[in-house]
Design an enzyme around this catalytic site. Structure first.
Site, short mmCIF file in Angstrom:
data_model
loop_
_atom_site.label_atom_id
_atom_site.label_comp_id
_atom_site.label_asym_id
_atom_site.label_seq_id
_atom_site.Cartn_x
_atom_site.Cartn_y
_atom_site.Cartn_z
N GLY A 216 0.78 -1.16 0.02
CA GLY A 216 -0.15 0.04 0.09
C GLY A 216 0.78 1.10 -0.17
O GLY A 216 1.96 1.19 -0.61
N SER A 217 0.36 2.42 0.64
CA SER A 217 0.91 3.44 0.60
C SER A 217 2.43 3.73 1.24
O SER A 217 3.08 4.81 0.91
CB SER A 217 0.01 4.66 1.25
OG SER A 217 -1.11 4.60 0.39
N THR A 218 2.86 2.81 2.06
CA THR A 218 4.12 2.60 2.70
C THR A 218 5.20 2.55 1.40
O THR A 218 6.22 2.97 1.55
CB THR A 218 4.37 1.49 3.61
OG1 THR A 218 4.09 0.37 2.81
CG2 THR A 218 3.20 1.58 4.81
N SER A 277 -0.99 11.26 1.28
CA SER A 277 -0.95 9.81 0.71
C SER A 277 -1.68 9.83 -0.66
O SER A 277 -2.56 9.21 -0.92
CB SER A 277 -1.62 8.90 1.70
OG SER A 277 -1.18 7.60 1.11
#
Length: 489
Positions: A216-218, A277
């Site tokens: 995901g956004s990490t 994000s």
């Protein structure tokens, strides 16, 4: 001697010669195979005739040995806080063998390692039973407890690393299991083993190493690093020329939405895009960089290759892909898959000014007399980015934490950088999302800890799943435990 007698004598001589050949074949050629044959019970009787060496954390053993009853296997393995440490130690079972640190260091722990020859020889002359050596880990007991208790009844994993050295400080996975429940070879041990293997939640799997998730956004931290290194943007405060709405390349109407739809993601800087994000910004950057360049940056962080710490960790995957898939992979979706260890490595490289140290979990192996027989030395694994790029990402990640609802008050005022993520999965994203958080704490002496947390399933409603709400508090507790130890030191 008459002819018949000579024939009998020759025949008997040939039989004696055949017996001699057979004896020598068994003793010198087949000896190792026979000794190690799984059906040779005498080998196992000897194996469990003495206490096993221990696995050490913070100077204290987290394992032990106890005498058995009604068995010719005299000793069996015990653990302190077995479920908490099982993802690290693995198991050692009389019936089902060994895994992880128990397996990789088996010869040291049993005392059979050739490097213990001198120690065993002295014991033989003094009448001592054979003793196993010990495995001294890099783990931090307080950090491990914070990780394990933080996960609680959730399904998930935590990996924590010292960015300066690569030492693994914590590695938790839930649901876990008690390796003592099948350490023997009786009926109860078999029942416990069968139940664990049939459990759909896979408690025997170390999720920090052996499960890969969409990060995901990490992963946007990696995409940002690639864009800065390639000169696509000058710094984290330069506008990125990103449209909103953003449509996936080679499509006319597949829009990639953002969590905020108030226009702030249009042409947003990397600092703002990490804070908000913005999917549109990082998908656009990934597409402009191209699949090959994105893949090279991911691989510089450790993707597409198994890691050995020394336990094997599955390879995270950033594959060759088409433009639409690559754009989505740049925001941690599509075919992008990562282990929690991998994402802790990403945070560690940023925290360590661009240098990624090789993660490791065993500091040294020691003989029963405490002589060191093997010492691990930290080593550089790669340099995914320049120190300038890393420091710019630190500034952006610290802004993200400072402007979030994440409570870092218990960390004593140190700088904290992080990136949340909520990764979609399942067909048409129907399944409950994964909650992610990667982070580091920065002191005047550099960063002593970087953490990755994934909460696979916390049993909460879909709308309540977020990296800041579910994963970040666990990471903060782990960092607090490590910082407390640093201050005491």
């Amino acid at each position: 001697m008459n002819k018949p007698m000579r024939r009998v004598a020759v025949f008997c001589g040939l039989l004696v010669l055949a017996l001699l050949l057979r004896v020598n074949w068994v003793q010198f050629v087949q000896a190792d195979d026979l000794q190690n044959d799984e059906h040779n019970r005498r080998v196992n009787i000897e194996r469990y005739a003495n206490p096993r060496g221990d696995i050490i954390v913070d100077g204290e053993p987290i394992t032990g040995s106890e005498e058995t009853e009604d068995s010719d296997f005299r000793y069996q393995r015990t653990w302190v806080d077995g479920p908490m440490w099982a993802p690290v130690t693995g198991y050692s079972s009389q019936a089902f063998g060994t895994t992880q640190l128990e397996h990789l260091n088996d010869s040291i722990l049993t005392g059979d390692d050739d490097r213990l020859f001198f120690n065993n020889t002295v014991d033989m002359f003094t009448g001592e039973d054979q003793r196993g050596g010990n495995v001294v880990t890099t783990l931090n007991a307080d950090a491990q407890r914070a990780a394990f208790e933080g996960l609680g009844d959730s399904k998930g994993a935590v990996a924590a690393i010292d960015p300066r050295t690569g030492e693994i400080l914590a590695m938790a996975s839930t649901p876990s299991y008690d390796p003592s429940s099948f350490a023997g070879n009786g009926g109860e041990d078999e029942d416990a083993w069968v139940a664990l293997n049939e459990d759909e939640d896979k408690p025997l799997v170390n999720r920090a190493l052996r499960e890969t998730y969409p990060p995901g956004s990490t992963f946007k931290v990696v995409t940002a690093a690639a864009a800065l290194e390639a000169g696509l943007v000058d710094d984290v405060d330069t506008e990125t020329d990103s449209p909103e709405p953003y449509y996936l390349p080679e499509t006319e109407n597949v829009e990639l939405g953002n969590q905020v739809n108030d226009g702030r993601c249009e042409d947003a800087t990397i600092r703002t895009a990490i804070q908000l994000s913005c999917n549109s910004v990082f998908a656009n950057l990934s597409d402009r960089l191209g699949n090959e360049e994105m893949r090279e940056m991911a691989e510089a962080f450790g993707y597409n290759e198994e890691q050995f710490i020394p336990v094997r960790a599955d390879a995270s995957a950033y594959p060759e892909d088409n433009r639409p898939q690559n754009a989505q992979a740049g925001i941690g979706q599509a075919s992008n898959r990562a282990t929690p260890l991998q994402m802790a490595m990403v945070a560690a490289a940023v925290a360590n000014d661009g240098t990624l140290m090789q993660p490791y979990m065993v500091d040294r192996l020691v003989a029963p007399n405490l002589n060191v027989i093997e010492q691990h030395e930290p080593e550089e694994m790669s340099e995914p980015m320049s120190s300038d790029t890393a420091q710019q990402l630190q500034a952006a990640m610290e802004t993200m934490v400072d402007e979030s609802v994440i409570d870092t008050g218990d960390l004593g005022g140190v700088r904290v950088g992080g990136k949340t993520g909520t990764a979609q999965h399942g067909e048409n994203n129907e399944e409950t999302p994964y909650a992610w958080f990667i982070s580091y704490a920065m002191t005047d002496d550099g960063s002593p800890v970087a953490v990755a947390v994934v909460v696979e399933d916390a049993g909460v409603a879909r709308d309540d799943v977020s990296g800041s709400g579910l994963a970040a508090p666990i990471a903060i507790d782990v960092m607090e435990a490590v910082l407390a130890g640093e201050n005491e030191g």
